[in-house]
Scaffold this motif. Structure first.
Motif, mmCIF file in Angstrom:
data_model
loop_
_atom_site.group_PDB
_atom_site.id
_atom_site.type_symbol
_atom_site.label_atom_id
_atom_site.label_comp_id
_atom_site.label_asym_id
_atom_site.label_seq_id
_atom_site.Cartn_x
_atom_site.Cartn_y
_atom_site.Cartn_z
ATOM 1 N N ASP A 36 0.840 -1.202 0.000
ATOM 2 C CA ASP A 36 0.000 0.000 0.000
ATOM 3 C C ASP A 36 0.875 1.253 0.000
ATOM 4 N N GLY A 37 2.174 1.069 -0.234
ATOM 5 C CA GLY A 37 3.103 2.208 -0.214
ATOM 6 C C GLY A 37 3.013 2.987 -1.522
ATOM 7 N N ASN A 38 3.795 4.035 -1.589
ATOM 8 C CA ASN A 38 3.730 4.926 -2.735
ATOM 9 C C ASN A 38 4.645 4.509 -3.873
ATOM 10 N N VAL A 55 8.625 -10.123 -0.149
ATOM 11 C CA VAL A 55 9.509 -9.722 -1.239
ATOM 12 C C VAL A 55 9.111 -8.299 -1.640
ATOM 13 N N LYS A 56 10.072 -7.381 -1.554
ATOM 14 C CA LYS A 56 9.799 -5.991 -1.957
ATOM 15 C C LYS A 56 10.668 -5.699 -3.161
ATOM 16 N N GLN A 57 10.068 -5.184 -4.213
ATOM 17 C CA GLN A 57 10.832 -4.855 -5.416
ATOM 18 C C GLN A 57 10.617 -3.400 -5.816
ATOM 19 N N THR A 94 14.677 -3.310 14.114
ATOM 20 C CA THR A 94 14.862 -3.173 12.665
ATOM 21 C C THR A 94 14.432 -4.479 11.996
ATOM 22 N N VAL A 95 13.661 -4.376 10.933
ATOM 23 C CA VAL A 95 13.205 -5.567 10.205
ATOM 24 C C VAL A 95 14.427 -6.333 9.677
ATOM 25 N N GLU A 96 14.322 -7.659 9.623
ATOM 26 C CA GLU A 96 15.463 -8.462 9.163
ATOM 27 C C GLU A 96 15.428 -8.667 7.652
ATOM 28 N N LEU A 108 14.401 -9.681 0.090
ATOM 29 C CA LEU A 108 13.636 -10.702 0.795
ATOM 30 C C LEU A 108 13.755 -10.408 2.280
ATOM 31 N N MET A 109 12.643 -10.275 2.976
ATOM 32 C CA MET A 109 12.733 -9.941 4.405
ATOM 33 C C MET A 109 11.697 -10.666 5.249
ATOM 34 N N GLU A 110 11.891 -10.575 6.536
ATOM 35 C CA GLU A 110 10.936 -11.212 7.462
ATOM 36 C C GLU A 110 9.560 -10.578 7.300
ATOM 37 N N ASP A 111 8.541 -11.413 7.484
ATOM 38 C CA ASP A 111 7.163 -10.931 7.417
ATOM 39 C C ASP A 111 6.741 -10.488 8.822
ATOM 40 N N LEU A 112 6.401 -9.226 8.950
ATOM 41 C CA LEU A 112 5.967 -8.706 10.262
ATOM 42 C C LEU A 112 4.447 -8.852 10.393
#
Ligand code: ADP
Ligand code: MG
Ligand code: MG
Length: 398
Positions: A36-38, A55-57, A94-96, A108-112
Protein backbone atom coordinates in the motif's frame (compact mmCIF):
# COMPACT_ATOMS: atom_id res chain seq x y z
CA UNK A 1 17.79 -14.22 -13.02
CA UNK A 2 19.52 -11.97 -15.56
CA UNK A 3 18.40 -8.44 -16.40
CA UNK A 4 15.95 -6.50 -14.28
CA UNK A 5 12.32 -7.21 -14.89
CA UNK A 6 9.22 -6.37 -12.90
CA UNK A 7 8.27 -9.39 -10.79
CA UNK A 8 5.06 -11.32 -11.30
CA UNK A 9 3.78 -13.31 -8.33
CA UNK A 10 5.53 -16.36 -9.90
CA UNK A 11 8.86 -14.48 -9.96
CA UNK A 12 8.40 -13.41 -6.34
CA UNK A 13 7.74 -17.03 -5.29
CA UNK A 14 10.83 -18.26 -7.14
CA UNK A 15 12.94 -15.46 -5.62
CA UNK A 16 11.75 -16.26 -2.09
CA UNK A 17 12.27 -19.97 -2.58
CA UNK A 18 15.76 -19.63 -4.07
CA UNK A 19 17.04 -17.38 -1.33
CA UNK A 20 15.51 -18.88 1.77
CA UNK A 21 15.80 -22.26 3.42
CA UNK A 22 12.30 -21.86 4.81
CA UNK A 23 10.50 -23.14 1.74
CA UNK A 24 11.71 -25.83 -0.71
CA UNK A 25 9.32 -26.04 -3.64
CA UNK A 26 8.15 -22.78 -5.15
CA UNK A 27 5.35 -24.45 -7.09
CA UNK A 28 3.63 -25.13 -3.75
CA UNK A 29 3.88 -21.56 -2.50
CA UNK A 30 1.16 -18.96 -2.38
CA UNK A 31 1.82 -15.32 -3.29
CA UNK A 32 -0.09 -12.04 -3.31
CA UNK A 33 0.98 -8.47 -4.10
CA UNK A 34 -0.41 -6.27 -1.35
CA UNK A 35 1.80 -3.18 -0.96
CA UNK A 36 0.00 0.00 0.00
CA UNK A 37 3.10 2.21 -0.21
CA UNK A 38 3.73 4.93 -2.73
CA UNK A 39 6.75 3.62 -4.55
CA UNK A 40 7.27 -0.13 -4.68
CA UNK A 41 5.83 -3.62 -5.18
CA UNK A 42 5.40 -5.71 -2.02
CA UNK A 43 4.57 -9.44 -2.17
CA UNK A 44 3.75 -11.87 0.61
CA UNK A 45 4.96 -15.41 -0.16
CA UNK A 46 3.67 -18.20 2.10
CA UNK A 47 3.52 -21.99 2.28
CA UNK A 48 0.70 -24.16 3.53
CA UNK A 49 2.33 -24.44 6.98
CA UNK A 50 1.81 -20.73 7.60
CA UNK A 51 5.44 -19.69 7.06
CA UNK A 52 5.69 -16.45 5.11
CA UNK A 53 8.24 -13.94 3.87
CA UNK A 54 8.04 -10.55 2.17
CA UNK A 55 9.51 -9.72 -1.24
CA UNK A 56 9.80 -5.99 -1.96
CA UNK A 57 10.83 -4.86 -5.42
CA UNK A 58 11.63 -1.35 -6.59
CA UNK A 59 10.01 -0.31 -9.87
CA UNK A 60 11.94 1.95 -12.26
CA UNK A 61 9.33 4.62 -11.54
CA UNK A 62 7.24 5.84 -8.59
CA UNK A 63 4.31 3.47 -8.23
CA UNK A 64 1.83 6.15 -7.11
CA UNK A 65 2.45 8.35 -10.18
CA UNK A 66 3.41 5.86 -12.89
CA UNK A 67 6.05 5.73 -15.61
CA UNK A 68 6.02 9.50 -16.03
CA UNK A 69 8.02 9.73 -12.76
CA UNK A 70 11.17 7.64 -13.36
CA UNK A 71 13.11 6.69 -10.25
CA UNK A 72 16.35 4.79 -9.78
CA UNK A 73 16.04 1.16 -8.75
CA UNK A 74 19.31 1.60 -6.80
CA UNK A 75 17.01 2.64 -3.97
CA UNK A 76 16.49 -1.06 -3.23
CA UNK A 77 20.23 -1.48 -2.61
CA UNK A 78 20.19 1.56 -0.34
CA UNK A 79 17.15 0.26 1.53
CA UNK A 80 18.68 -3.20 2.03
CA UNK A 81 22.07 -1.87 3.09
CA UNK A 82 20.62 0.69 5.53
CA UNK A 83 18.36 -1.93 7.09
CA UNK A 84 21.21 -4.45 7.38
CA UNK A 85 23.44 -1.84 9.02
CA UNK A 86 20.70 -0.56 11.33
CA UNK A 87 19.82 -4.12 12.28
CA UNK A 88 23.42 -4.76 13.32
CA UNK A 89 23.24 -1.65 15.50
CA UNK A 90 19.71 -2.20 16.81
CA UNK A 91 18.47 -5.74 16.07
CA UNK A 92 15.36 -5.43 18.27
CA UNK A 93 13.80 -2.63 16.27
CA UNK A 94 14.86 -3.17 12.67
CA UNK A 95 13.21 -5.57 10.20
CA UNK A 96 15.46 -8.46 9.16
CA UNK A 97 16.66 -8.49 5.55
CA UNK A 98 17.41 -12.08 4.50
CA UNK A 99 18.72 -11.43 1.01
CA UNK A 100 18.88 -8.68 -1.56
CA UNK A 101 19.54 -8.69 -5.27
CA UNK A 102 20.73 -5.33 -6.61
CA UNK A 103 20.06 -6.31 -10.27
CA UNK A 104 16.43 -7.26 -9.65
CA UNK A 105 16.20 -4.43 -7.07
CA UNK A 106 14.50 -6.97 -4.83
CA UNK A 107 14.68 -7.59 -1.10
CA UNK A 108 13.64 -10.70 0.80
CA UNK A 109 12.73 -9.94 4.41
CA UNK A 110 10.94 -11.21 7.46
CA UNK A 111 7.16 -10.93 7.42
CA UNK A 112 5.97 -8.71 10.26
CA UNK A 113 2.50 -10.22 10.09
CA UNK A 114 2.14 -10.18 13.88
CA UNK A 115 2.71 -6.40 13.88
CA UNK A 116 0.48 -3.53 12.69
CA UNK A 117 1.34 -0.22 11.05
CA UNK A 118 1.69 2.45 13.77
CA UNK A 119 -0.23 5.15 11.89
CA UNK A 120 -3.44 3.10 11.68
CA UNK A 121 -3.14 2.09 15.34
CA UNK A 122 -2.71 5.68 16.54
CA UNK A 123 -5.62 6.83 14.39
CA UNK A 124 -7.74 4.12 16.05
CA UNK A 125 -6.66 5.56 19.43
CA UNK A 126 -4.49 2.60 20.45
CA UNK A 127 -1.75 3.26 22.97
CA UNK A 128 1.61 1.53 23.32
CA UNK A 129 3.48 2.32 26.55
CA UNK A 130 6.84 1.24 25.07
CA UNK A 131 6.58 3.27 21.85
CA UNK A 132 8.81 6.20 22.80
CA UNK A 133 11.50 4.30 24.72
CA UNK A 134 11.92 1.71 21.96
CA UNK A 135 12.03 4.24 19.14
CA UNK A 136 14.44 6.43 21.15
CA UNK A 137 16.75 3.40 21.51
CA UNK A 138 16.53 2.70 17.76
CA UNK A 139 17.34 6.32 16.88
CA UNK A 140 20.14 6.71 19.43
CA UNK A 141 21.91 3.48 18.45
CA UNK A 142 21.62 3.74 14.68
CA UNK A 143 22.53 7.43 14.63
CA UNK A 144 25.31 7.37 17.23
CA UNK A 145 27.18 4.39 15.77
CA UNK A 146 27.16 5.85 12.25
CA UNK A 147 28.33 9.30 13.39
CA UNK A 148 31.80 10.87 13.75
CA UNK A 149 31.72 9.96 17.45
CA UNK A 150 31.97 6.30 16.48
CA UNK A 151 33.62 6.20 13.03
CA UNK A 152 37.13 7.25 12.08
CA UNK A 153 37.52 9.93 9.39
CA UNK A 154 38.31 7.77 6.30
CA UNK A 155 35.80 5.07 7.18
CA UNK A 156 33.05 7.63 7.75
CA UNK A 157 33.74 9.27 4.38
CA UNK A 158 33.63 5.95 2.59
CA UNK A 159 30.23 5.28 4.23
CA UNK A 160 28.93 8.71 3.25
CA UNK A 161 29.88 7.91 -0.36
CA UNK A 162 28.08 4.56 -0.31
CA UNK A 163 24.81 6.16 0.72
CA UNK A 164 24.66 9.33 -1.39
CA UNK A 165 21.16 8.50 -2.67
CA UNK A 166 20.79 11.67 -4.78
CA UNK A 167 17.48 10.86 -6.47
CA UNK A 168 15.57 9.99 -3.32
CA UNK A 169 17.12 12.93 -1.46
CA UNK A 170 15.89 15.20 -4.25
CA UNK A 171 12.33 14.04 -3.59
CA UNK A 172 12.70 15.08 0.05
CA UNK A 173 14.41 18.33 -0.90
CA UNK A 174 11.45 19.21 -3.15
CA UNK A 175 8.53 17.86 -1.16
CA UNK A 176 9.76 18.83 2.30
CA UNK A 177 11.50 22.13 1.80
CA UNK A 178 10.49 23.71 -1.51
CA UNK A 179 6.95 22.96 -2.69
CA UNK A 180 4.98 23.84 0.49
CA UNK A 181 6.47 27.34 0.57
CA UNK A 182 5.44 28.34 -2.96
CA UNK A 183 2.38 27.86 -5.14
CA UNK A 184 3.72 24.64 -6.64
CA UNK A 185 1.58 22.44 -8.89
CA UNK A 186 2.52 19.35 -6.86
CA UNK A 187 0.91 20.82 -3.74
CA UNK A 188 -2.42 19.53 -2.54
CA UNK A 189 -4.25 22.27 -0.62
CA UNK A 190 -7.81 21.74 0.59
CA UNK A 191 -10.11 24.68 -0.15
CA UNK A 192 -10.75 25.32 3.59
CA UNK A 193 -7.13 26.30 4.21
CA UNK A 194 -6.30 27.94 0.88
CA UNK A 195 -5.72 31.37 2.42
CA UNK A 196 -3.52 29.89 5.18
CA UNK A 197 -1.39 28.19 2.52
CA UNK A 198 -1.12 31.45 0.62
CA UNK A 199 0.28 33.08 3.74
CA UNK A 200 3.07 30.49 3.76
CA UNK A 201 3.93 31.42 0.20
CA UNK A 202 4.58 35.02 1.27
CA UNK A 203 6.18 34.39 4.67
CA UNK A 204 9.74 35.52 4.09
CA UNK A 205 10.91 35.00 7.68
CA UNK A 206 9.66 31.40 7.65
CA UNK A 207 11.09 30.77 4.19
CA UNK A 208 14.52 31.95 5.36
CA UNK A 209 14.49 29.45 8.23
CA UNK A 210 13.27 26.64 5.98
CA UNK A 211 16.09 27.48 3.55
CA UNK A 212 18.51 27.05 6.45
CA UNK A 213 16.98 23.70 7.37
CA UNK A 214 17.16 22.62 3.73
CA UNK A 215 20.85 23.54 3.41
CA UNK A 216 21.41 21.70 6.67
CA UNK A 217 19.74 18.64 5.11
CA UNK A 218 21.94 18.98 2.02
CA UNK A 219 25.26 19.50 3.72
CA UNK A 220 25.41 17.94 7.19
CA UNK A 221 26.34 14.24 6.89
CA UNK A 222 26.16 13.55 10.63
CA UNK A 223 24.88 9.98 10.61
CA UNK A 224 23.27 7.29 8.45
CA UNK A 225 19.61 8.26 8.59
CA UNK A 226 16.64 6.03 7.95
CA UNK A 227 15.36 9.02 5.99
CA UNK A 228 11.61 8.25 6.09
CA UNK A 229 10.67 7.79 9.75
CA UNK A 230 6.95 8.45 9.46
CA UNK A 231 4.39 6.38 11.32
CA UNK A 232 3.72 4.32 8.16
CA UNK A 233 7.32 3.00 8.32
CA UNK A 234 6.90 1.68 11.87
CA UNK A 235 5.38 -1.71 12.66
CA UNK A 236 4.21 -2.18 16.24
CA UNK A 237 2.49 -4.64 18.57
CA UNK A 238 1.97 -4.82 22.34
CA UNK A 239 5.58 -5.87 22.97
CA UNK A 240 7.79 -4.36 20.32
CA UNK A 241 8.17 -2.11 17.30
CA UNK A 242 10.30 -2.38 14.14
CA UNK A 243 11.30 -0.02 11.37
CA UNK A 244 10.89 -0.89 7.67
CA UNK A 245 11.25 1.06 4.37
CA UNK A 246 14.67 2.76 4.55
CA UNK A 247 15.03 3.59 0.83
CA UNK A 248 15.46 7.32 1.64
CA UNK A 249 18.49 6.54 3.82
CA UNK A 250 21.58 8.73 3.49
CA UNK A 251 24.12 10.54 5.67
CA UNK A 252 22.29 13.62 6.89
CA UNK A 253 21.45 15.65 10.00
CA UNK A 254 20.47 13.51 13.01
CA UNK A 255 17.56 15.82 13.81
CA UNK A 256 15.89 14.89 10.51
CA UNK A 257 15.04 11.34 11.64
CA UNK A 258 14.10 12.39 15.18
CA UNK A 259 12.08 15.37 13.92
CA UNK A 260 10.19 13.35 11.27
CA UNK A 261 9.00 10.98 13.99
CA UNK A 262 8.12 13.79 16.38
CA UNK A 263 6.21 15.52 13.56
CA UNK A 264 4.19 12.37 12.91
CA UNK A 265 3.21 12.05 16.58
CA UNK A 266 2.11 15.68 16.48
CA UNK A 267 0.07 15.11 13.31
CA UNK A 268 -1.79 12.37 15.13
CA UNK A 269 -2.29 14.66 18.16
CA UNK A 270 -3.80 17.38 15.94
CA UNK A 271 -5.80 14.89 13.88
CA UNK A 272 -7.63 13.66 16.98
CA UNK A 273 -9.31 17.07 17.41
CA UNK A 274 -11.32 15.97 14.36
CA UNK A 275 -11.11 12.18 14.60
CA UNK A 276 -12.40 11.72 18.16
CA UNK A 277 -15.62 13.50 19.07
CA UNK A 278 -15.73 12.35 22.72
CA UNK A 279 -13.73 14.99 24.65
CA UNK A 280 -12.62 12.64 27.47
CA UNK A 281 -11.36 9.95 25.12
CA UNK A 282 -9.65 12.57 22.95
CA UNK A 283 -7.89 14.25 25.87
CA UNK A 284 -6.74 10.93 27.23
CA UNK A 285 -5.21 9.95 23.89
CA UNK A 286 -3.65 13.35 23.38
CA UNK A 287 -2.14 13.25 26.89
CA UNK A 288 -0.65 9.85 26.00
CA UNK A 289 0.89 11.31 22.83
CA UNK A 290 2.43 14.27 24.69
CA UNK A 291 3.89 11.90 27.25
CA UNK A 292 5.40 9.81 24.45
CA UNK A 293 6.82 12.91 22.76
CA UNK A 294 8.46 14.00 25.99
CA UNK A 295 9.87 10.54 26.65
CA UNK A 296 11.02 10.20 23.04
CA UNK A 297 13.26 13.23 23.27
CA UNK A 298 14.42 12.60 26.84
CA UNK A 299 15.25 8.95 26.24
CA UNK A 300 16.91 9.70 22.91
CA UNK A 301 19.05 12.46 24.45
CA UNK A 302 19.96 10.32 27.49
CA UNK A 303 20.92 7.33 25.32
CA UNK A 304 22.92 9.44 22.90
CA UNK A 305 24.70 11.34 25.70
CA UNK A 306 25.62 8.08 27.43
CA UNK A 307 27.05 6.72 24.20
CA UNK A 308 29.06 9.93 23.69
CA UNK A 309 30.42 9.78 27.26
CA UNK A 310 31.21 6.07 27.33
CA UNK A 311 32.04 5.04 23.78
CA UNK A 312 33.62 7.98 21.98
CA UNK A 313 37.17 7.10 20.84
CA UNK A 314 37.93 10.45 19.21
CA UNK A 315 39.73 12.57 21.86
CA UNK A 316 38.69 15.97 20.50
CA UNK A 317 35.01 14.96 20.59
CA UNK A 318 35.17 13.77 24.21
CA UNK A 319 34.89 17.36 25.44
CA UNK A 320 31.72 17.45 27.52
CA UNK A 321 30.92 21.08 26.77
CA UNK A 322 31.11 20.28 23.06
CA UNK A 323 28.85 17.26 23.59
CA UNK A 324 26.28 19.44 25.37
CA UNK A 325 26.32 21.93 22.50
CA UNK A 326 25.99 19.08 20.03
CA UNK A 327 22.81 17.81 21.72
CA UNK A 328 21.35 21.32 21.82
CA UNK A 329 21.95 21.66 18.09
CA UNK A 330 20.33 18.26 17.41
CA UNK A 331 17.36 19.42 19.51
CA UNK A 332 16.94 22.60 17.44
CA UNK A 333 17.20 20.61 14.18
CA UNK A 334 14.67 18.09 15.51
CA UNK A 335 12.12 20.83 16.20
CA UNK A 336 12.76 22.48 12.83
CA UNK A 337 12.27 19.24 10.89
CA UNK A 338 9.20 18.32 12.96
CA UNK A 339 7.76 21.70 11.95
CA UNK A 340 8.56 21.06 8.28
CA UNK A 341 6.84 17.65 8.50
CA UNK A 342 3.67 19.26 9.92
CA UNK A 343 3.55 21.79 7.10
CA UNK A 344 4.41 19.53 4.19
CA UNK A 345 1.85 16.87 5.26
CA UNK A 346 -0.83 19.59 5.33
CA UNK A 347 -0.26 21.48 2.06
CA UNK A 348 2.27 19.36 0.15
CA UNK A 349 1.87 16.38 -2.18
CA UNK A 350 1.75 13.55 0.37
CA UNK A 351 -0.89 13.92 3.07
CA UNK A 352 -1.41 11.68 6.10
CA UNK A 353 -4.48 9.69 7.06
CA UNK A 354 -4.39 11.27 10.56
CA UNK A 355 -5.77 14.44 8.94
CA UNK A 356 -7.36 13.01 5.76
CA UNK A 357 -9.65 10.68 7.70
CA UNK A 358 -11.43 13.56 9.44
CA UNK A 359 -14.78 13.26 7.71
CA UNK A 360 -16.09 16.81 8.10
CA UNK A 361 -14.06 19.14 5.89
CA UNK A 362 -14.51 22.23 8.11
CA UNK A 363 -13.28 20.26 11.15
CA UNK A 364 -10.41 18.87 9.11
CA UNK A 365 -9.56 22.46 8.13
CA UNK A 366 -9.29 23.38 11.83
CA UNK A 367 -6.77 20.61 12.50
CA UNK A 368 -4.86 21.51 9.34
CA UNK A 369 -4.70 25.17 10.38
CA UNK A 370 -3.31 24.11 13.77
CA UNK A 371 -0.69 21.98 11.97
CA UNK A 372 0.45 24.95 9.87
CA UNK A 373 0.56 27.25 12.89
CA UNK A 374 2.41 24.80 15.14
CA UNK A 375 4.77 23.86 12.30
CA UNK A 376 5.63 27.51 11.78
CA UNK A 377 6.26 28.10 15.49
CA UNK A 378 8.48 25.04 15.80
CA UNK A 379 10.59 26.17 12.85
CA UNK A 380 10.91 29.79 13.99
CA UNK A 381 11.44 29.03 17.68
CA UNK A 382 13.61 25.93 17.26
CA UNK A 383 16.73 27.58 18.67
CA UNK A 384 15.01 29.44 21.52
CA UNK A 385 12.91 26.56 22.91
CA UNK A 386 15.18 25.39 25.72
CA UNK A 387 13.80 21.93 26.41
CA UNK A 388 11.09 19.45 25.52
CA UNK A 389 8.80 20.72 28.33
CA UNK A 390 8.64 24.10 26.57
CA UNK A 391 7.73 22.32 23.34
CA UNK A 392 4.92 20.43 25.08
CA UNK A 393 3.64 23.74 26.48
CA UNK A 394 3.65 25.19 22.96
CA UNK A 395 1.68 22.20 21.63
CA UNK A 396 -0.88 22.46 24.48
CA UNK A 397 -1.37 26.10 23.64
CA UNK A 398 -2.61 25.24 20.09
P1 ADP B 1 6.95 1.75 0.04
O1 ADP B 1 8.43 1.97 -0.01
O2 ADP B 1 6.36 1.57 -1.31
O3 ADP B 1 6.26 2.77 0.89
P2 ADP B 1 6.81 -0.10 2.31
O4 ADP B 1 8.14 -0.72 2.62
O5 ADP B 1 6.37 1.02 3.18
O6 ADP B 1 6.78 0.33 0.76
O7 ADP B 1 5.75 -1.25 2.30
C1 ADP B 1 4.42 -1.01 1.89
C2 ADP B 1 3.48 -1.88 2.70
O8 ADP B 1 3.82 -3.26 2.54
C3 ADP B 1 3.55 -1.62 4.18
O9 ADP B 1 2.71 -0.57 4.56
C4 ADP B 1 3.09 -2.96 4.74
O10 ADP B 1 1.68 -3.04 4.70
C5 ADP B 1 3.67 -3.94 3.76
N1 ADP B 1 4.98 -4.43 4.22
C6 ADP B 1 6.20 -3.95 3.87
N2 ADP B 1 7.19 -4.62 4.49
C7 ADP B 1 6.59 -5.55 5.26
C8 ADP B 1 7.06 -6.58 6.16
N3 ADP B 1 8.38 -6.80 6.37
N4 ADP B 1 6.13 -7.35 6.80
C9 ADP B 1 4.81 -7.17 6.58
N5 ADP B 1 4.31 -6.22 5.75
C10 ADP B 1 5.16 -5.43 5.08
MG1 MG C 1 6.44 3.12 2.91
MG1 MG D 1 9.33 3.67 0.84
Amino acid sequence: MADYRTFTTEDAKRFADEHSTLFGDHSKLHCEEFGDGNLNLVFRVSNDKGTSLIVKQALPYARCVGESWPLTIDRARIEAEVLIKHRKLCPEHTVEVLYHDPVQAAILMEDLDDYRILRAELIAGKQFPHLATQLAAYLAHTLYYTSDFALTGPNKKQQVGRFLNPELCLITEDLFFTDPYCNHERNNVHAEIRSDAQQLWHDEALQADVAQLKVNFLSKPQALLHGDVHSGSIFINDENCKLIDAEFGFYGPIGFDVGSLLGNLLLNYLGHFGLTADADIRQQHQAYLLEQIQTLWQAFATNFQQLMSNECREPSLQNSLYQQRFMQQVFADTLGYAGCELIRRTVGLAHVADLEQISDSATRGQSERKALKLGRELILQRASLANIEQVIALVRYQ
